[in-house]
Structures are given as structure tokens and as C-alpha cells.
Design a protein around this motif. Structure first.
Motif, PDB file in Angstrom:
ATOM      1  N   GLU A  55     -16.646 -24.986  53.520  1.00 42.10           N
ATOM      2  CA  GLU A  55     -15.694 -25.105  54.498  1.00 42.10           C
ATOM      3  C   GLU A  55     -15.817 -26.400  54.248  1.00 42.10           C
ATOM      4  OE1 GLU A  55     -16.352 -25.370  58.082  1.00 42.10           O
ATOM      5  OE2 GLU A  55     -14.688 -25.440  57.824  1.00 42.10           O
ATOM      6  N   ARG A  56     -16.495 -27.879  54.152  1.00 40.76           N
ATOM      7  CA  ARG A  56     -15.846 -28.781  54.677  1.00 40.76           C
ATOM      8  C   ARG A  56     -15.294 -29.229  54.022  1.00 40.76           C
ATOM      9  NH1 ARG A  56     -19.423 -27.215  58.303  1.00 40.76           N
ATOM     10  NH2 ARG A  56     -19.703 -28.233  60.229  1.00 40.76           N
ATOM     11  N   VAL A  57     -15.937 -29.089  52.511  1.00 36.47           N
ATOM     12  CA  VAL A  57     -14.689 -29.644  50.709  1.00 36.47           C
ATOM     13  C   VAL A  57     -13.580 -29.120  51.133  1.00 36.47           C
ATOM     14  CG1 VAL A  57     -15.480 -29.531  48.657  1.00 36.47           C
ATOM     15  CG2 VAL A  57     -17.103 -30.099  49.838  1.00 36.47           C
ATOM     16  N   ARG A  58     -13.367 -28.454  51.225  1.00 34.70           N
ATOM     17  CA  ARG A  58     -11.991 -27.929  51.451  1.00 34.70           C
ATOM     18  C   ARG A  58     -11.014 -28.167  52.542  1.00 34.70           C
ATOM     19  NH1 ARG A  58     -13.919 -21.788  49.227  1.00 34.70           N
ATOM     20  NH2 ARG A  58     -14.011 -22.078  46.952  1.00 34.70           N
ATOM     21  N   ARG A  59     -11.345 -27.765  53.602  1.00 36.76           N
ATOM     22  CA  ARG A  59     -10.670 -28.804  54.609  1.00 36.76           C
ATOM     23  C   ARG A  59     -10.714 -29.883  53.904  1.00 36.76           C
ATOM     24  NH1 ARG A  59     -13.578 -29.753  59.589  1.00 36.76           N
ATOM     25  NH2 ARG A  59     -14.599 -27.695  58.950  1.00 36.76           N
ATOM     26  N   ALA A  60     -10.843 -30.767  53.786  1.00 34.08           N
ATOM     27  CA  ALA A  60     -11.010 -32.113  53.061  1.00 34.08           C
ATOM     28  C   ALA A  60     -10.302 -32.208  52.147  1.00 34.08           C
ATOM     29  CB  ALA A  60     -12.290 -33.124  53.037  1.00 34.08           C
ATOM     30  N   GLY A  61      -9.561 -30.536  51.610  1.00 38.61           N
ATOM     31  CA  GLY A  61      -8.523 -31.308  50.151  1.00 38.61           C
ATOM     32  C   GLY A  61      -9.821 -30.862  48.639  1.00 38.61           C
ATOM     33  N   GLY A  62     -10.943 -30.959  48.572  1.00 37.33           N
ATOM     34  CA  GLY A  62     -11.713 -30.620  47.900  1.00 37.33           C
ATOM     35  C   GLY A  62     -11.555 -29.656  47.305  1.00 37.33           C
ATOM     36  N   LEU A  63     -12.537 -29.358  45.821  1.00 37.83           N
ATOM     37  CA  LEU A  63     -12.417 -28.441  45.397  1.00 37.83           C
ATOM     38  C   LEU A  63     -14.705 -28.714  45.372  1.00 37.83           C
ATOM     39  CD1 LEU A  63     -10.445 -28.497  41.709  1.00 37.83           C
ATOM     40  CD2 LEU A  63      -9.917 -27.045  44.330  1.00 37.83           C
ATOM     41  N   VAL A  64     -14.338 -26.561  45.569  1.00 40.38           N
ATOM     42  CA  VAL A  64     -15.855 -26.851  44.856  1.00 40.38           C
ATOM     43  C   VAL A  64     -16.490 -26.232  44.391  1.00 40.38           C
ATOM     44  CG1 VAL A  64     -18.180 -25.353  45.956  1.00 40.38           C
ATOM     45  CG2 VAL A  64     -16.016 -25.949  47.776  1.00 40.38           C
ATOM     46  N   ILE A  65     -17.244 -26.905  42.836  1.00 40.25           N
ATOM     47  CA  ILE A  65     -17.740 -26.984  41.607  1.00 40.25           C
ATOM     48  C   ILE A  65     -19.460 -26.913  41.572  1.00 40.25           C
ATOM     49  CG2 ILE A  65     -18.432 -28.152  39.469  1.00 40.25           C
ATOM     50  CD1 ILE A  65     -16.356 -29.825  39.780  1.00 40.25           C
ATOM     51  N   ALA A  66     -19.303 -24.953  41.148  1.00 43.07           N
ATOM     52  CA  ALA A  66     -20.574 -24.939  40.922  1.00 43.07           C
ATOM     53  C   ALA A  66     -21.601 -25.067  39.213  1.00 43.07           C
ATOM     54  CB  ALA A  66     -21.000 -22.841  41.406  1.00 43.07           C
ATOM     55  N   ASP A  67     -22.192 -25.720  39.566  1.00 44.55           N
ATOM     56  CA  ASP A  67     -22.927 -25.868  38.419  1.00 44.55           C
ATOM     57  C   ASP A  67     -24.102 -24.452  37.828  1.00 44.55           C
ATOM     58  OD1 ASP A  67     -24.883 -26.895  36.567  1.00 44.55           O
ATOM     59  OD2 ASP A  67     -24.666 -29.132  36.810  1.00 44.55           O
ATOM     60  N   GLU A  68     -23.613 -24.259  37.185  1.00 40.99           N
ATOM     61  CA  GLU A  68     -24.469 -22.841  36.731  1.00 40.99           C
ATOM     62  C   GLU A  68     -25.118 -23.250  35.555  1.00 40.99           C
ATOM     63  OE1 GLU A  68     -25.268 -19.825  38.710  1.00 40.99           O
ATOM     64  OE2 GLU A  68     -23.192 -20.172  39.935  1.00 40.99           O
ATOM     65  N   VAL A  69     -25.453 -24.373  35.093  1.00 40.23           N
ATOM     66  CA  VAL A  69     -26.487 -24.725  34.064  1.00 40.23           C
ATOM     67  C   VAL A  69     -27.589 -23.455  33.797  1.00 40.23           C
ATOM     68  CG1 VAL A  69     -27.304 -26.488  32.621  1.00 40.23           C
ATOM     69  CG2 VAL A  69     -25.086 -26.182  33.100  1.00 40.23           C
ATOM     70  N   GLN A  70     -28.471 -24.664  35.615  1.00 33.61           N
ATOM     71  CA  GLN A  70     -29.865 -23.690  35.597  1.00 33.61           C
ATOM     72  C   GLN A  70     -29.664 -22.410  36.438  1.00 33.61           C
ATOM     73  OE1 GLN A  70     -33.369 -26.353  35.726  1.00 33.61           O
ATOM     74  NE2 GLN A  70     -31.859 -28.057  36.522  1.00 33.61           N
TER      75      GLN A  70
END
Lengths: 422, 422
Positions: A226-241
């Protein structure tokens, strides 16, 4: 000189002495099958560590798909190629509807690089938020945000790190820990905005694997998103593991964590060892990036990789590997909990599905040396595991997803015996 | 809707409409063998373009090595692994003695990233010198120095570009052109030093492939090497296109260019389509980097990739592919020269070995539209080629190195006929 020492000497003169090796006395394997690896002298080891051979070492279905397609055609995507489309459709069907586009690569590093590149372009910002003990790949950009292993590059001025709390270590009330962590995040975001970097993305493994599988407060991941999006950022999930059913009950770690990211990166288990990776995202994000860049990756999405990736998904389904991982993971976790309760140097059992650990501590102080003794003790009992976490005090038990009923007692028996040696 | 149009529509909904395709009407191939590709309806095309299937599409030796090793063991280098050492020794034996260490990766992008990362660390500088029409990969760092295709990232402030002259276009005396170019380089280096970036590296393809295979002045490459080193920088040769015997007479493009770089990067043809790449360097450079970073790349140097890479080298040797490329390349070049001399819209023939081109111009002005018509004309005659160069006016004829005596007349006949259509 032993055969292994002779090989090590030749290795030092080619790929060099700093190329890392496991164990005080490294192992040399000459063949693998299912969840077993074999030395030249025939000595067999149960693989309780490797997540790359996801559906098992030298899996028949995967090897057949690889060989058949390689004997037919291997070509880039500048010609039409049905196999990459078939595979893309099958893989994308495992995601929430809005994650409906895919870009292929050849490694987890390439996938994380590309996700960050897309996020930077779309947001016009460079700021990134990562955890304070994490690893996402080998490139310059990724080295500048590496906190979980030694790199010569300092942390980039546009990088902020968030300490991921572990309720097994922090005895305060959950709500207090959550509030403190989110306040730290608010401060990190404010500092990125103040200094003009803005927020391009957060980049986290939804399981916090490298961090040592902390037990995080309910609401932490949602609060970050919620906070990252509110600040204009995208959310990346690193699912390598965390991806491809590792948690048993969920195909993707972000499903386990209860959120839908803007970009998902994946690698290691995707091709059962064949070098391949991907970024999954939405149509809007892909179109924005695609229309403004001539982007092409020579090897990515070739029909051999697609055939291999498809075989991995088919094998997971045919063998019911996720269900089995869920069931065996729960059994194993119960035993890990029992071991934690009965050994005073084990602070807590960690993890979900077929990614489990034990956190070692003496008088509340992390005890990496005990974890190391157990890793070597398991090796002496022909079972491969490793260690993770900021103190390297957490056992890393993360076998191929093809791990079976027959193997679980062997692993648990060796673990119980290794703990008895301490 | 045709089958190709239906597949294109599904492709648009998965990997997206911006994933590039060749030709006004794209082709779909379903199998390949040697230097031939085949459509679903059985229509065959002579491959005069693809350098990745170096020893031929679906090469028997390569496919057998891939299948055999994949059925035996595929594992990372944290366990001892003889195949990667065997392959490293064989590959390193093709280099000058001081280039005696190797780091593996999974793509040309990863190799160039790593070479730049090493150069930055060792020099403590960030400045990079590239040509003003070049491409080295897809990562953020590489996008910031991309000049040969459209990226949204502007050129980095630490990047300087050098215009590579072409004596086929510039009619002034060679010595004058050389002096002017080296003076430009001196100015670029001075500006990097003045602005505090320093010089970490130069990064050039020794053949200047993307640039359109210019005929450069004698002494240009030596002049670049000398100046970059004097400024404290390392010399990186990007051999993704120029390596593995592409020039016929030389295994490596830097041998063709008469110099020994500090770092050599390679990719595309290395695994005949299997995703693999490498950086070759000296012991001193690897030790300096290795001792100061925990560096590990999961897929890189796995025994399947090593088996495939070794099969490529063995096949090149068994079939005498370099000698054949040298002989056929010389024959083809003579015919290209004849075509240049007899067509007033062809300014010059370009290239060496099995990497050849014709530069189209009308009244001294580059004529990319004529080059495009010839590419489409060749396609209509079932021969695949493409275009390169800063104006896209140069034909790109760069077949698998396995190109043979029987195919040369087919390619040359189709080219002669396609030129007649203009």
C-alpha cells in the motif's frame, strides 16, 4: 592427491579459487536421479537442498522434451514460434487475471534487472526499497542493492533497506512490531522523495528466504504494498525461490503472502536447471515498455526452453507435486516444531511447504556455528542441506519439489541424529 | 485468418505486440537441419542469417551431448564438476596465454555486464567508451550505453561515443581519417577525466558488426587500445558476434583485429542456441574481482552447458569449419566485390569470413530502402538474410558457420537475382 583435490587444482586454474564451493571438503557428483545425487564411488546423497532440479534430477519428462525439441528446432522469437506461445498461455493461467503478459530471460538476474528497468522507466524514478538482508542477482544495478552477501559496490544512494522483523526473535506485541516496521518504511520513502530519487519499486521475496524465513507480523506485506503504491512505485515480487509451488499450498509466493504484485520475477526452478527466467506483468505495463524500447533477448523464449518449461508444469501436475509438498511440508514442519521444542539451542522452526529451517541460538544469541555443525553432520549422514539468514544461523532445508514420502523419514532421522551430536 | 495470423494474435496476447518479428509477413518455422529451416507446409529456406546455430540447426553431436548430460546430471558449480573444468581448459586453449581464466554466464548481456562490473571495480572509475552505433545487451547499465537501437534511457553521463570511420564511405586519405578519429578519442578521454568519471573500459566489437562492418584505418584498434590503457582503462572485446571462428581465419575477432584485450565476452554461438556465455580474462583480474565479491551465478557453468559448449568446439574441429568459412568466405567476398563493382547502387562489399554485406547508396546517400527490398527479395527466393549499420543500408549475410559448398551458389544466385530486381 585425491581425485577431488586434483580436480579442485584444475578448477582453480580455470574458473578460479574464488568460485564458491559447499562444505569444508567439497563434494563431486557424477549423476543424479530424482532426489538423489551420486559420487563417482557410488556413494549416494539425499538432496535436501537444491530447488533448481524442481521436478527431480534428470527428470525423464523434462529430458525427453529438451532432447526432442533440440533435435527439431531451436530458434529466437523473431520468427513465429508456437511453443513459446503455448507455454506462455499455460504459465500465465497460473496467475491472477491482471498478470497476463510475459517477458522471457535466461536467469533470475536478467528477470530482476528487467523488472527494475521497467519500473524505472514507467515511474520516472530510481528509488528502490529492498530488505536489509537480501540478494536478487549479479548485475551492477542488482549489486548496488545487495544486502545479503558481500559485494564491493556500496549500497546505491537511491536504495533504502527495510529490516524485516521476525516474531520468533522479537518478543514484543505483534502490533507494536508491525507499527515500528511500517514507520521505518514511511521514513525510507520520505527520504527517497526528499532527496529526489522518488520510488520506482519495492523488490522483495514474498517468503523472505534469504532473510531466514522470518515470521512476519500479519499485515506487513499489505502495508508495504500500500505504501509503495501510494508513493508512486511498482511492487516487484522476486519469486526465484518462492515460486512454482514451493510453499505447497500456493503456486506463487505472492499468493501465499496475500497480494498481487505489478511485476513477478522467476528463475531457478522454472526449467529444472535449463537456464531460463521470466517477468510476468500486466498488458498496460508491457505495452508502455514495449512501445518505447526496441527490446529483444536472443536466447529468451526459444522453443527448447519453452518445451522444457512446459514439461516442468506438466510434471508438477501429473505427479501432484504441490499437494504432496503441502502434505509432506506440514508433516516435516510438525517434526521441526517438535525438535525446536525439545532442543534448547533451537529457537524456532521456520518455513512453509518444502522450504523449512531451524533457527539456532544460545541464550538468545544466534549460533551460526551450531547450524554449520548440523549442516556438516547431515553431510556425514549423506543428506544435503545448507544455511541462510542474516546470521547464517538458520538451516536451509529446500529439497527438489519432487521430494517423496520415502525420503522424509531419512531426512528427519538424519536431522534428529545430527542435533543429538551437538 | 491464416494459421500464422492466428498464432500472431495469440502471441500478441502473451509476449505482446512489441516483441520484434522479421519481415513484413513473418515466417513460422517448425524444424531446422544444418543450414536449412522449414515451414509447416514443407517450404524450405536457406539460412543465410543466423549465427546462433553455429555448427548447424539441430546438430547431431550437440543434441546428443545435451541429451546425454541432461539425462545424467545438471547441477551448479558449488559442487565439484569435471565437465566445466574440461570445457574451460579446452576453450581457454584457444586464447593467448595471458587470457587464462573464465567466468560463465547465461547470455551476452550477462557477460558484458560482468566485464563492465569487473572493470569498474578494478579501475575505481565509471567512464566507458563505446562506438556511436553499437549494442551490447539489455540491462540498465548496457541500455545506458546503447547507441545502435532505440532505448528509453538516455546515454549515461559517464559514456562517451566514438564514431567509427569507414574508408568505403570517407574518401579522405587513411592517415587523415585515423588521426581525426584518434583525436576524437583523445577528447572523449580528456572529458571523462575532467568530469571525474575516469576511464573504466572501452567496449567494442572487434569487427564493428552492428556498425555495418566499416573498413577502418590500419592502426585504429591499436590506437584505441593504447589510449584506453594509458588512461587507466581496461579493454573489453565483445565477441558475441565476432568470435568462435566467424571470420574464418581467426578464432577470435580480437586476433583478427591484432590485439589482446583485458576481458573478452562471448555468447550467441557458444552453445549453438543453448543459453550460455562467458567472460575470459587474466588470473590477476579474476583474483582481484573474486577475492572482493561473493560472486555466484546459479545456472552458469552447469555440466549440461559445458557438454554443449564442448560439443560445439569438437564439431568445429571435426568438420574443419573455420577453414571452410575462410575458403567459402573468400569466394563469397570475391563475388560480393564483383556485385559491388557492377551495380552502381552498391557502394561497397563488406566483411570477412562468413560475415559479409553489401552497402547500398544512391549518389553517395545511404539507401536502406534498397537494402530492405533485397532482404525481401531474398526471402521470396527462400534465402534468409537481414540488414545492419547506422543507416540499415548494409546487407547482413551471416549464416551458420556450418554453411557449405553446396549452399554458396544458391545464396549467390538468389542475391544476384534480387539485385537484378532493383
Amino acid at each position: 592427491m585425491t581425485a577431488n583435490a586434483a580436480l579442485k587444482a584444475r578448477r582453480d586454474r580455470t574458473i578460479g579459487p574464488y568460485s564458491p564451493l559447499f562444505y569444508d571438503e567439497p563434494l563431486q557428483f557424477v549423476r543424479g536421479s530424482g532426489v538423489w545425487l551420486e559420487e563417482a564411488n557410488g556413494e549416494r546423497y539425499l538432496d535436501g537442498y537444491n530447488n533448481v532440479p524442481h521436478v527431480g534430477h534428470a527428470n525423464g519428462r523434462v529430458v525427453a522434451a529438451l532432447a526432442e525439441q533440440a533435435a527439431t528446432l531451436n530458434i529466437h522469437t523473431r520468427y513465429l514460434n508456437e511453443r513459446v506461445v503455448d507455454y506462455s498461455e499455460r504459465l500465465l493461467s497460473t496467475f491472477a487475471p491482471r498478470l497476463d503478459r510475459i517477458l522471457f530471460g535466461n536467469s533470475g538476474s536478467e528477470a530482476n534487472e528487467l523488472a527494475l528497468r521497467i519500473a524505472r522507466q514507467l515511474t520516472g524514478s530510481t528509488g528502490v526499497i529492498v530488505s536489509d538482508y537480501s540478494y536478487h542477482g549479479t548485475t551492477i544495478t542488482l549489486a548496488e542493492l545487495t544486502t545479503g552477501l558481500r559485494t564491493r559496490e556500496p549500497l546505491g544512494p537511491h536504495v533504502r533497506t527495510l529490516r524485516i522483523p521476525d516474531l520468533d526473535r522479537d518478543q514484543r506485541p505483534e502490533a507494536e512490531v508491525l507499527a515500528e516496521t511500517l514507520a521505518e518504511l514511511d521514513a525510507a520513502i520520505a527520504s527517497l522523495l526528499d532527496e529526489g530519487y522518488g520510488v520506482s519499486a519495492s523488490l522483495f521475496d514474498p517468503l523472505f528466504s534469504t532473510e531466514g524465513m522470518p515470521r512476519v507480523p500479519e499485515g506487513l506485506v499489505a502495508g508495504i504494498v500500500e505504501r509503495v503504491r501510494r508513493a508512486g512505485g511498482l511492487v516487484i515480487a522476486d519469486e526465484v525461490q518462492s515460486g512454482f509451488g514451493r510453499t505447497g499450498g500456493w503456486m506463487w509466493g505472492h499468493d501465499f503472502a496475500g497480494m498481487t504484485p505489478d511485476l513477478v520475477t522467476m528463475g531457478k526452478p522454472m526449467g529444472n536447471g535449463h537456464p531460463m527466467s521470466a517477468v510476468v506483468t500486466s498488458e498496460a505495463i508491457l505495452d508502455e515498455f514495449g512501445s518505447r524500447n526496441e527490446f529483444f533477448n536472443t536466447f529468451a523464449g526459444n522453443p527448447v526452453s519453452a518445451a522444457v518449461g512446459e514439461a516442468v508444469l506438466l510434471e508438477m501436475e501429473a505427479e501432484g507435486l504441490m499437494d504432496r509438498a503441502k502434505r509432506l511440508g506440514a508433516e516435516a514442519r510438525a517434526e521441526f516444531d517438535r525438535l525446536a521444542a525439545t532442543h534448547d539451542f533451537v529457537r524456532a522452526a521456520k518455513g512453509t511447504g518444502l522450504f523449512l529451517g531451524l533457527d539456532f541460538a544460545v541464550d538468545g544469541v544466534p549460533a551460526p556455528e551450531l547450524a554449520k555443525r548440523v549442516v556438516e553432520g547431515m553431510k556425514a549422514r549423506n543428506v544435503l542441506i545448507s544455511r541462510i539468514g542474516r546470521d547464517e544461523s538458520v538451516l536451509k532445508v529446500r529439497p527438489p519439489l519432487a521430494f517423496g514420502e520415502a525420503e522424509l523419514p531419512i531426512l528427519l532421522g538424519a536431522l534428529t541424529d545430527s542435533l543429538s551430536d551437538i
